[in-house]
Scaffold this motif. Sequence first.
Motif, PDB file in Angstrom:
ATOM      1  N   UNK A   1       0.855  -1.189   0.000  1.00  0.00           N
ATOM      2  CA  UNK A   1       0.000   0.000   0.000  1.00  0.00           C
ATOM      3  C   UNK A   1       0.890   1.238   0.000  1.00  0.00           C
ATOM      4  N   UNK A   2       0.550   2.195  -0.857  1.00  0.00           N
ATOM      5  CA  UNK A   2       1.214   3.498  -0.860  1.00  0.00           C
ATOM      6  C   UNK A   2       0.177   4.542  -0.447  1.00  0.00           C
ATOM      7  N   UNK A   3       0.499   5.327   0.574  1.00  0.00           N
ATOM      8  CA  UNK A   3      -0.384   6.384   1.050  1.00  0.00           C
ATOM      9  C   UNK A   3       0.235   7.721   0.707  1.00  0.00           C
ATOM     10  N   UNK A   4      -0.540   8.585   0.037  1.00  0.00           N
ATOM     11  CA  UNK A   4      -0.022   9.896  -0.348  1.00  0.00           C
ATOM     12  C   UNK A   4      -1.160  10.903  -0.355  1.00  0.00           C
ATOM     13  N   UNK A   5      -0.841  12.146  -0.718  1.00  0.00           N
ATOM     14  CA  UNK A   5      -1.838  13.202  -0.757  1.00  0.00           C
ATOM     15  C   UNK A   5      -1.917  13.841  -2.129  1.00  0.00           C
ATOM     16  N   UNK A   6      -3.093  14.338  -2.466  1.00  0.00           N
ATOM     17  CA  UNK A   6      -3.264  15.055  -3.727  1.00  0.00           C
ATOM     18  C   UNK A   6      -2.755  16.487  -3.579  1.00  0.00           C
ATOM     19  N   UNK A   7      -2.283  17.056  -4.672  1.00  0.00           N
ATOM     20  CA  UNK A   7      -1.849  18.448  -4.654  1.00  0.00           C
ATOM     21  C   UNK A   7      -0.495  18.619  -3.996  1.00  0.00           C
ATOM     22  N   UNK A   8      -0.345  19.692  -3.230  1.00  0.00           N
ATOM     23  CA  UNK A   8       0.965  20.046  -2.688  1.00  0.00           C
ATOM     24  C   UNK A   8       1.139  19.668  -1.220  1.00  0.00           C
ATOM     25  N   UNK A   9       0.211  18.878  -0.674  1.00  0.00           N
ATOM     26  CA  UNK A   9       0.325  18.478   0.728  1.00  0.00           C
ATOM     27  C   UNK A   9       0.068  17.003   0.918  1.00  0.00           C
ATOM     28  N   UNK A  10       0.666  16.447   1.957  1.00  0.00           N
ATOM     29  CA  UNK A  10       0.371  15.065   2.355  1.00  0.00           C
ATOM     30  C   UNK A  10      -0.898  15.063   3.198  1.00  0.00           C
ATOM     31  N   UNK A  11      -0.840  15.643   4.373  1.00  0.00           N
ATOM     32  CA  UNK A  11      -2.023  15.784   5.225  1.00  0.00           C
ATOM     33  C   UNK A  11      -1.720  16.814   6.299  1.00  0.00           C
ATOM     34  N   UNK A  12      -2.533  17.863   6.359  1.00  0.00           N
ATOM     35  CA  UNK A  12      -2.286  18.970   7.287  1.00  0.00           C
ATOM     36  C   UNK A  12      -2.884  18.735   8.668  1.00  0.00           C
ATOM     37  N   UNK A  13      -3.291  17.501   8.957  1.00  0.00           N
ATOM     38  CA  UNK A  13      -3.855  17.209  10.267  1.00  0.00           C
ATOM     39  C   UNK A  13      -5.346  17.461  10.314  1.00  0.00           C
ATOM     40  N   UNK A  14      -5.875  17.638  11.510  1.00  0.00           N
ATOM     41  CA  UNK A  14      -7.303  17.844  11.688  1.00  0.00           C
ATOM     42  C   UNK A  14      -7.748  19.136  11.033  1.00  0.00           C
ATOM     43  N   UNK A  15      -8.867  19.079  10.309  1.00  0.00           N
ATOM     44  CA  UNK A  15      -9.414  20.276   9.676  1.00  0.00           C
ATOM     45  C   UNK A  15     -10.139  21.108  10.739  1.00  0.00           C
ATOM     46  N   UNK A  16      -9.499  22.165  11.201  1.00  0.00           N
ATOM     47  CA  UNK A  16     -10.059  22.985  12.277  1.00  0.00           C
ATOM     48  C   UNK A  16     -11.234  23.836  11.807  1.00  0.00           C
ATOM     49  N   UNK A  17     -11.421  23.937  10.493  1.00  0.00           N
ATOM     50  CA  UNK A  17     -12.544  24.721   9.957  1.00  0.00           C
ATOM     51  C   UNK A  17     -13.748  23.849   9.636  1.00  0.00           C
ATOM     52  N   UNK A  18     -13.548  22.536   9.691  1.00  0.00           N
ATOM     53  CA  UNK A  18     -14.642  21.602   9.443  1.00  0.00           C
ATOM     54  C   UNK A  18     -14.433  20.405  10.358  1.00  0.00           C
ATOM     55  N   UNK A  19     -14.676  20.635  11.643  1.00  0.00           N
ATOM     56  CA  UNK A  19     -14.337  19.628  12.655  1.00  0.00           C
ATOM     57  C   UNK A  19     -15.155  18.357  12.459  1.00  0.00           C
ATOM     58  N   UNK A  20     -14.503  17.204  12.337  1.00  0.00           N
ATOM     59  CA  UNK A  20     -15.234  15.945  12.218  1.00  0.00           C
ATOM     60  C   UNK A  20     -16.149  15.717  13.406  1.00  0.00           C
ATOM     61  N   UNK A  21     -17.340  15.180  13.132  1.00  0.00           N
ATOM     62  CA  UNK A  21     -18.265  14.833  14.197  1.00  0.00           C
ATOM     63  C   UNK A  21     -19.102  15.986  14.702  1.00  0.00           C
ATOM     64  N   UNK A  22     -18.853  17.214  14.212  1.00  0.00           N
ATOM     65  CA  UNK A  22     -19.623  18.361  14.669  1.00  0.00           C
ATOM     66  C   UNK A  22     -20.729  18.651  13.668  1.00  0.00           C
ATOM     67  N   UNK A  23     -21.951  18.713  14.126  1.00  0.00           N
ATOM     68  CA  UNK A  23     -23.081  18.964  13.244  1.00  0.00           C
ATOM     69  C   UNK A  23     -23.155  20.434  12.867  1.00  0.00           C
ATOM     70  N   UNK A  24     -23.782  20.699  11.732  1.00  0.00           N
ATOM     71  CA  UNK A  24     -23.916  22.079  11.259  1.00  0.00           C
ATOM     72  C   UNK A  24     -24.622  22.935  12.290  1.00  0.00           C
ATOM     73  N   UNK A  25     -24.074  24.103  12.600  1.00  0.00           N
ATOM     74  CA  UNK A  25     -24.657  25.027  13.541  1.00  0.00           C
ATOM     75  C   UNK A  25     -24.348  24.717  14.987  1.00  0.00           C
ATOM     76  N   UNK A  26     -23.640  23.650  15.235  1.00  0.00           N
ATOM     77  CA  UNK A  26     -23.306  23.257  16.596  1.00  0.00           C
ATOM     78  C   UNK A  26     -22.100  24.053  17.072  1.00  0.00           C
ATOM     79  N   UNK A  27     -22.241  24.747  18.191  1.00  0.00           N
ATOM     80  CA  UNK A  27     -21.155  25.599  18.681  1.00  0.00           C
ATOM     81  C   UNK A  27     -19.980  24.779  19.160  1.00  0.00           C
ATOM     82  N   UNK A  28     -20.274  23.689  19.838  1.00  0.00           N
ATOM     83  CA  UNK A  28     -19.200  22.839  20.328  1.00  0.00           C
ATOM     84  C   UNK A  28     -19.743  21.432  20.496  1.00  0.00           C
TER      85      UNK A  28
END
Length: 282
Positions: free
Chosen positions: A66-93
């Motif tokens: 298995x080869x794991x890589x990223x598209x574009x100019x990055x491998x993986x920037x970590x957790x997406x702080x602007x689209x937090x996994x598991x947080x529903x739309x409109x949920x403050x926290x």
Amino acid sequence: MYLNGDLYLRDTEAEGRTVLVTEPAPGVRVLTMNRPQRLNALSGELIRDLHHALDDVAADEDCRVVVLTGAGRGFCAGLDLFSMPGRRAGEADASPQARLHTQQAIAALVPRLRNLAQPVIAAVNGPAAGGGFGLALAADIRVAATSARFNAAFVRIGLSGCDIGVSWLLPRLIGAGRSHELLLTGRLVDAAEAERLGLVSRVVPDGETLDAALEIAAQITANSPMGVWMTKEVAWSQLEVGSLQAGIDLENRTQVMTAFTRDHTEQISAFRDKRPPTYTNG
């Protein structure tokens, strides 16, 4: 026993769009994280898609590497702080329970990669930060582009620097002292330093990481499937065993097991006949 991707982030829709799966050579599966506009930061969809892709790999006996890589100019920037996994739309926290489920979903990717029978090569084509750093460390082999950057970013957003297995993996790769410095500072490590530290085995020009990873994959697939599987099992187990003798005992058992495979007999015959071996996965 392999299929566990649906255990994580069940409320997150995942349609396979954020992980591209290709097979550039027989037995070689390339998993490309595909959120290039976000440097492949981990969204809920990407986390679920990665779990599903790894489930498919684990169940596929024809997949050898298995080869794991990223598209574009990055491998993986970590957790997406602007689209937090598991947080529903409109949920403050998120609640502690929801946050824990998300944490478990991300962290489970690391042992998932380590526990695959197939060797995993991380083709680090750009930044690998936070969770992306953890994914790279979970691979068996890492090759990096000149522009690759690594950091344990967790401590820089107010969290512990020890997350998703990094505190276990990193010191085993580069030593405790160097590991502690990187975990406590969260500083960036460029590709040249990563190679000096032993974090990556090779640095190649930008745009050539996938080719370098496929070259290594071809060298691995030239060996017998059982031999490669047992090598990965023992190599990782040696990081966990408590004594030299326990490690030798494990090596002895796996060597005897592989000696009874058809591939071993074929490889000996091919060596004597000066021809490439033909493997049967048996």
